[in-house]
Motif scaffolding. Structure first.
Motif, PDB file in Angstrom:
ATOM      1  N   ALA A 289       0.938  -1.106   0.186  1.00  0.00           N
ATOM      2  CA  ALA A 289      -0.294   0.104  -0.179  1.00  0.00           C
ATOM      3  C   ALA A 289       1.040   1.098  -0.420  1.00  0.00           C
ATOM      4  CB  ALA A 289      -1.299  -0.280   0.657  1.00  0.00           C
ATOM      5  N   GLN A 290       1.831   1.291   0.703  1.00  0.00           N
ATOM      6  CA  GLN A 290       2.825   2.743   0.717  1.00  0.00           C
ATOM      7  C   GLN A 290       3.619   2.185  -0.170  1.00  0.00           C
ATOM      8  OE1 GLN A 290       0.905   4.431   2.735  1.00  0.00           O
ATOM      9  NE2 GLN A 290       2.729   5.165   4.006  1.00  0.00           N
ATOM     10  N   ALA A 291       4.168   1.570  -0.818  1.00  0.00           N
ATOM     11  CA  ALA A 291       4.168   1.140  -2.005  1.00  0.00           C
ATOM     12  C   ALA A 291       4.397   2.187  -2.854  1.00  0.00           C
ATOM     13  CB  ALA A 291       5.193   0.160  -2.536  1.00  0.00           C
ATOM     14  N   GLU A 292       3.405   2.238  -3.256  1.00  0.00           N
ATOM     15  CA  GLU A 292       2.537   2.733  -4.339  1.00  0.00           C
ATOM     16  C   GLU A 292       2.464   4.586  -3.945  1.00  0.00           C
ATOM     17  OE1 GLU A 292      -1.621   1.990  -5.609  1.00  0.00           O
ATOM     18  OE2 GLU A 292      -1.479  -0.105  -5.150  1.00  0.00           O
ATOM     19  N   VAL A 293       2.664   4.648  -2.664  1.00  0.00           N
ATOM     20  CA  VAL A 293       2.388   6.259  -1.782  1.00  0.00           C
ATOM     21  C   VAL A 293       3.621   6.855  -2.426  1.00  0.00           C
ATOM     22  CG1 VAL A 293       2.278   7.640  -0.577  1.00  0.00           C
ATOM     23  CG2 VAL A 293       0.630   5.755  -0.350  1.00  0.00           C
ATOM     24  N   LEU A 294       4.926   5.608  -1.892  1.00  0.00           N
ATOM     25  CA  LEU A 294       6.412   5.686  -2.445  1.00  0.00           C
ATOM     26  C   LEU A 294       6.250   6.090  -3.948  1.00  0.00           C
ATOM     27  CD1 LEU A 294       9.270   6.470  -0.685  1.00  0.00           C
ATOM     28  CD2 LEU A 294       9.422   3.696  -2.014  1.00  0.00           C
ATOM     29  N   TYR A 295       6.242   5.565  -4.565  1.00  0.00           N
ATOM     30  CA  TYR A 295       6.507   5.488  -6.617  1.00  0.00           C
ATOM     31  C   TYR A 295       5.489   6.759  -6.907  1.00  0.00           C
ATOM     32  CZ  TYR A 295       8.145   0.809  -5.495  1.00  0.00           C
ATOM     33  OH  TYR A 295       9.101  -0.567  -5.206  1.00  0.00           O
ATOM     34  N   ASN A 296       4.666   7.264  -6.609  1.00  0.00           N
ATOM     35  CA  ASN A 296       3.664   8.080  -7.156  1.00  0.00           C
ATOM     36  C   ASN A 296       5.318   9.480  -6.232  1.00  0.00           C
ATOM     37  OD1 ASN A 296       1.936   7.301  -8.405  1.00  0.00           O
ATOM     38  ND2 ASN A 296       0.434   6.785  -6.297  1.00  0.00           N
ATOM     39  N   GLN A 297       5.160   9.624  -5.821  1.00  0.00           N
ATOM     40  CA  GLN A 297       5.938  11.178  -4.532  1.00  0.00           C
ATOM     41  C   GLN A 297       7.420  10.461  -5.629  1.00  0.00           C
ATOM     42  OE1 GLN A 297       5.479  13.065  -2.440  1.00  0.00           O
ATOM     43  NE2 GLN A 297       6.395  14.206  -4.249  1.00  0.00           N
ATOM     44  N   ALA A 298       7.839   9.868  -5.828  1.00  0.00           N
ATOM     45  CA  ALA A 298       8.870   9.618  -6.762  1.00  0.00           C
ATOM     46  C   ALA A 298       8.560   9.768  -8.511  1.00  0.00           C
ATOM     47  CB  ALA A 298       9.505   8.231  -7.167  1.00  0.00           C
ATOM     48  N   ALA A 299       7.735   9.492  -8.612  1.00  0.00           N
ATOM     49  CA  ALA A 299       6.878  10.051 -10.309  1.00  0.00           C
ATOM     50  C   ALA A 299       6.879  11.754  -9.598  1.00  0.00           C
ATOM     51  CB  ALA A 299       6.262   9.236 -10.282  1.00  0.00           C
ATOM     52  N   ALA A 300       6.223  12.378  -9.268  1.00  0.00           N
ATOM     53  CA  ALA A 300       5.977  13.245  -8.812  1.00  0.00           C
ATOM     54  C   ALA A 300       7.313  14.383  -8.418  1.00  0.00           C
ATOM     55  CB  ALA A 300       4.865  14.068  -7.396  1.00  0.00           C
ATOM     56  N   PHE A 301       7.787  13.900  -7.661  1.00  0.00           N
ATOM     57  CA  PHE A 301       9.276  14.516  -7.723  1.00  0.00           C
ATOM     58  C   PHE A 301       9.759  14.399  -9.527  1.00  0.00           C
ATOM     59  CE2 PHE A 301      10.053  15.098  -2.963  1.00  0.00           C
ATOM     60  CZ  PHE A 301       8.987  14.976  -3.201  1.00  0.00           C
ATOM     61  N   ALA A 302       9.862  13.793 -10.396  1.00  0.00           N
ATOM     62  CA  ALA A 302      10.311  13.181 -11.945  1.00  0.00           C
ATOM     63  C   ALA A 302       9.998  14.485 -12.154  1.00  0.00           C
ATOM     64  CB  ALA A 302      10.186  12.346 -11.967  1.00  0.00           C
ATOM     65  N   GLY A 303       8.918  14.648 -12.640  1.00  0.00           N
ATOM     66  CA  GLY A 303       7.893  15.307 -12.969  1.00  0.00           C
ATOM     67  C   GLY A 303       8.324  15.215 -14.431  1.00  0.00           C
ATOM     68  N   LEU A 304       7.906  13.854 -14.754  1.00  0.00           N
ATOM     69  CA  LEU A 304       8.442  13.735 -16.521  1.00  0.00           C
ATOM     70  C   LEU A 304       7.362  13.762 -17.377  1.00  0.00           C
ATOM     71  CD1 LEU A 304       9.360   9.755 -15.699  1.00  0.00           C
ATOM     72  CD2 LEU A 304      11.125  11.737 -16.402  1.00  0.00           C
ATOM     73  N   ARG A 305       7.558  14.135 -18.772  1.00  0.00           N
ATOM     74  CA  ARG A 305       6.834  15.030 -19.456  1.00  0.00           C
ATOM     75  C   ARG A 305       6.484  13.699 -20.471  1.00  0.00           C
ATOM     76  NH1 ARG A 305      10.311  19.320 -18.319  1.00  0.00           N
ATOM     77  NH2 ARG A 305       9.178  20.468 -17.289  1.00  0.00           N
ATOM     78  N   GLY A 306       6.792  12.458 -20.790  1.00  0.00           N
ATOM     79  CA  GLY A 306       7.052  11.608 -22.031  1.00  0.00           C
ATOM     80  C   GLY A 306       7.766  11.033 -22.508  1.00  0.00           C
ATOM     81  N   GLY A 307       9.133  12.662 -22.911  1.00  0.00           N
ATOM     82  CA  GLY A 307      10.319  11.832 -23.608  1.00  0.00           C
ATOM     83  C   GLY A 307      11.596  12.318 -23.229  1.00  0.00           C
ATOM     84  N   GLU A 308      11.652  11.868 -20.929  1.00  0.00           N
ATOM     85  CA  GLU A 308      12.644  11.809 -20.707  1.00  0.00           C
ATOM     86  C   GLU A 308      13.816  10.426 -20.793  1.00  0.00           C
ATOM     87  OE1 GLU A 308      10.238  15.133 -18.956  1.00  0.00           O
ATOM     88  OE2 GLU A 308       9.747  13.137 -20.058  1.00  0.00           O
ATOM     89  N   GLU A 309      14.711  10.886 -20.542  1.00  0.00           N
ATOM     90  CA  GLU A 309      15.291   9.422 -20.803  1.00  0.00           C
ATOM     91  C   GLU A 309      15.740   9.695 -19.253  1.00  0.00           C
ATOM     92  OE1 GLU A 309      20.205   6.946 -22.108  1.00  0.00           O
ATOM     93  OE2 GLU A 309      19.345   8.804 -22.502  1.00  0.00           O
ATOM     94  N   VAL A 310      15.356   8.376 -18.614  1.00  0.00           N
ATOM     95  CA  VAL A 310      15.804   8.112 -17.234  1.00  0.00           C
ATOM     96  C   VAL A 310      16.690   6.697 -17.117  1.00  0.00           C
ATOM     97  CG1 VAL A 310      14.211   7.202 -15.161  1.00  0.00           C
ATOM     98  CG2 VAL A 310      13.756   8.929 -16.717  1.00  0.00           C
ATOM     99  N   LEU A 311      17.347   7.153 -15.967  1.00  0.00           N
ATOM    100  CA  LEU A 311      19.204   5.975 -15.502  1.00  0.00           C
ATOM    101  C   LEU A 311      18.245   5.521 -14.236  1.00  0.00           C
ATOM    102  CD1 LEU A 311      21.327   4.571 -15.847  1.00  0.00           C
ATOM    103  CD2 LEU A 311      22.785   6.358 -14.931  1.00  0.00           C
ATOM    104  N   ASP A 312      18.170   4.031 -13.596  1.00  0.00           N
ATOM    105  CA  ASP A 312      17.491   4.106 -12.211  1.00  0.00           C
ATOM    106  C   ASP A 312      19.093   2.722 -11.775  1.00  0.00           C
ATOM    107  OD1 ASP A 312      16.890   2.782 -10.584  1.00  0.00           O
ATOM    108  OD2 ASP A 312      14.899   2.240 -11.163  1.00  0.00           O
ATOM    109  N   ALA A 313      19.565   3.289 -10.880  1.00  0.00           N
ATOM    110  CA  ALA A 313      21.149   3.159 -10.511  1.00  0.00           C
ATOM    111  C   ALA A 313      19.857   1.981  -9.093  1.00  0.00           C
ATOM    112  CB  ALA A 313      22.013   3.567  -9.786  1.00  0.00           C
ATOM    113  N   TYR A 314      20.764   0.853  -8.910  1.00  0.00           N
ATOM    114  CA  TYR A 314      20.210   0.054  -7.884  1.00  0.00           C
ATOM    115  C   TYR A 314      18.637  -0.569  -7.611  1.00  0.00           C
ATOM    116  CZ  TYR A 314      24.198   2.496  -5.670  1.00  0.00           C
ATOM    117  OH  TYR A 314      25.755   2.809  -5.253  1.00  0.00           O
ATOM    118  N   CYS A 315      18.532  -0.327  -9.310  1.00  0.00           N
ATOM    119  CA  CYS A 315      17.192  -0.552  -9.608  1.00  0.00           C
ATOM    120  C   CYS A 315      16.159  -1.922  -8.890  1.00  0.00           C
ATOM    121  CB  CYS A 315      16.692  -0.198 -11.131  1.00  0.00           C
ATOM    122  SG  CYS A 315      17.038  -1.901 -11.991  1.00  0.00           S
TER     123      CYS A 315
END
Length: 430
Positions: A266-292
């Protein structure tokens, strides 16, 4: 009693023990005591700079003290704060983050938001690891390897509690050999998965058969060798399949016995939504996820990104990440097996310049080579997900020195009634 004293508790350690001072001025740590309390203690051990004590009696209780619903709360090693009101837990966890950033990282000009807690902070764990001594199944008693026989655990949902109790009932008739048990349950699906860690235990298949007959939600029982390298050794299937299915939002995940997955769905969704909000992606960006890891955050962000690259040292986790990408028909993502401290510097030298970098390291934090590589890539944003405020403070200090500007830190309570706290932090490069 020779080592008995009465003291005032003035604070809590980062592990949730009360802090006070003995009559001679020595700092003393008292598990179970809370700030504002007057307590009677017995000094158990004296070190050079501090002492350890047992709580004997509470003469003046904190207004935030509550009666723990679990009778083993003061003995089991799983919980640390059941005796502290949940709202007070959230306030203390925010203060823990603030103090770590200021004291350990020298980071002062940064906003730490109120902790995002749970409406119901009980029954949230989707995974538990229990230990076996003789025919006793349960948790280790705090500070020891003595097994406390399992009766119930308020942090587990009903399905996992029933499964654990049935295993505890069956074990005495199955002979020695089993050492550890991992139980998992899909929060959204209800599916159950059991992993048995044993050495030459002939009763494993018998136990698997009995559990399958008792629990229709059980989709698999697997055997793991003791002291295995979980990134390489594959499970031996005793019943059903070697994974359960979980769903977060619109995504589906296959989770094996050894897959890392947040224990609070349940809180994983909260965490990931917060990460997405901070990332501010618009649809075309390249993202690198270390320790994925098994790719949960990478998959979560892939729906708003142009392309996502994940890096993970555990080969089994990379296998799971690729399988989950295929399961969700996500094609704009790729995963590389290798150490972040090796692959990120190489990617930086090769001209990799992602707009967003995700850092979600283990408790030890990021290797300096990773932080140096991120600084060289100069991403527009860095989203740092941390399970340890101390190493978060250290790594943020490095990134700020490298030219990043701090955004807010959002703590998320992934582990109610324990001293653990997860944080998401956004840093920008202008």
């Amino acid at each position: 009693m020779k080592n008995m004293e009465k003291i005032d508790i003035t604070g809590l350690t980062h592990e949730g023990a009360g802090v006070g001072r003995l009559q001679d001025g020595l700092v003393v740590f008292v598990p179970g005591a809370l700030p504002g309390e007057r307590v009677k203690i017995e000094v158990a051990a004296r070190k050079k700079n501090y002492a350890l004590a047992r709580l004997l009696e509470i003469e003046k209780a904190s207004p935030d003290r509550v009666l723990p619903p679990c009778p083993e709360a003061y003995h089991c090693g799983g919980c640390h704060l059941q005796h502290l009101d949940y709202r007070a837990q959230l306030l203390w966890k925010r203060r823990l983050v603030v103090e770590a950033l200021q004291r350990l990282g020298g980071v002062r000009d940064i906003s730490v938001l109120p902790v995002l807690g749970m409406a119901n902070p009980w029954g949230y764990r989707n995974k538990v690891r229990l230990h076996v001594t003789g025919s006793r199944l349960g948790f280790y008693r705090r500070g020891s390897h003595e097994v406390v026989p399992f009766a119930h655990c308020r942090l587990l949902p009903a399905g996992l509690q029933e499964l654990a109790r049935e295993m505890a009932r069956l074990l005495p008739g199955l002979g020695p050999g089993l050492r550890h048990v991992t139980l998992r349950q899909g929060w959204a699906t209800g599916e159950l998965l059991v992993a048995l860690e044993a050495q030459g235990w002939p009763a494993a298949k018998e136990l698997a058969s009995k559990l399958a007959g008792r629990f229709p939600e059980l989709v698999g029982v697997v055997a793991l060798p003791l002291n295995n390298d979980r990134g390489v050794v594959r499970e031996n299937i005793l019943y059903g399949r070697d994974y359960l299915e979980e769903r977060l939002g619109a995504l589906r995940f296959y989770i094996s016995a050894t897959t890392f997955f947040q224990v609070n769905s349940a809180q994983a969704e909260v965490l990931y939504n917060q990460a997405a909000a901070f990332a501010g992606l618009r649809g075309g960006e390249e993202v690198l996820d270390a320790y994925c890891g098994s790719g949960a955050i990478a998959l979560w962000l892939s729906r708003q990104a142009g392309r996502v690259t994940g890096v993970e040292v555990v080969i089994g986790a990379v296998h799971d990440a690729r399988r989950n990408a295929a399961l969700n028909k996500i094609t704009n993502i790729r995963f590389h097996a290798g150490a972040a401290e090796v692959l990120l510097p190489r990617l930086a030298r090769e001209g990799c310049r992602p707009e967003v970098v995700i850092l979600d390291p283990p408790r030890a934090g990021c290797d300096r080579r990773v932080l140096a590589a991120v600084a060289a890539m100069k991403p527009r944003r860095v989203i740092y997900v941390s399970c340890n405020p101390a190493t978060l403070a250290r790594d943020l200090a490095y990134l700020l020195e490298a030219g990043f500007t701090p955004g807010p830190v959002q703590p998320v309570d992934m582990f109610p009634h324990t001293h653990h706290v997860e944080c998401v932090c956004c840093l920008t490069m202008i």
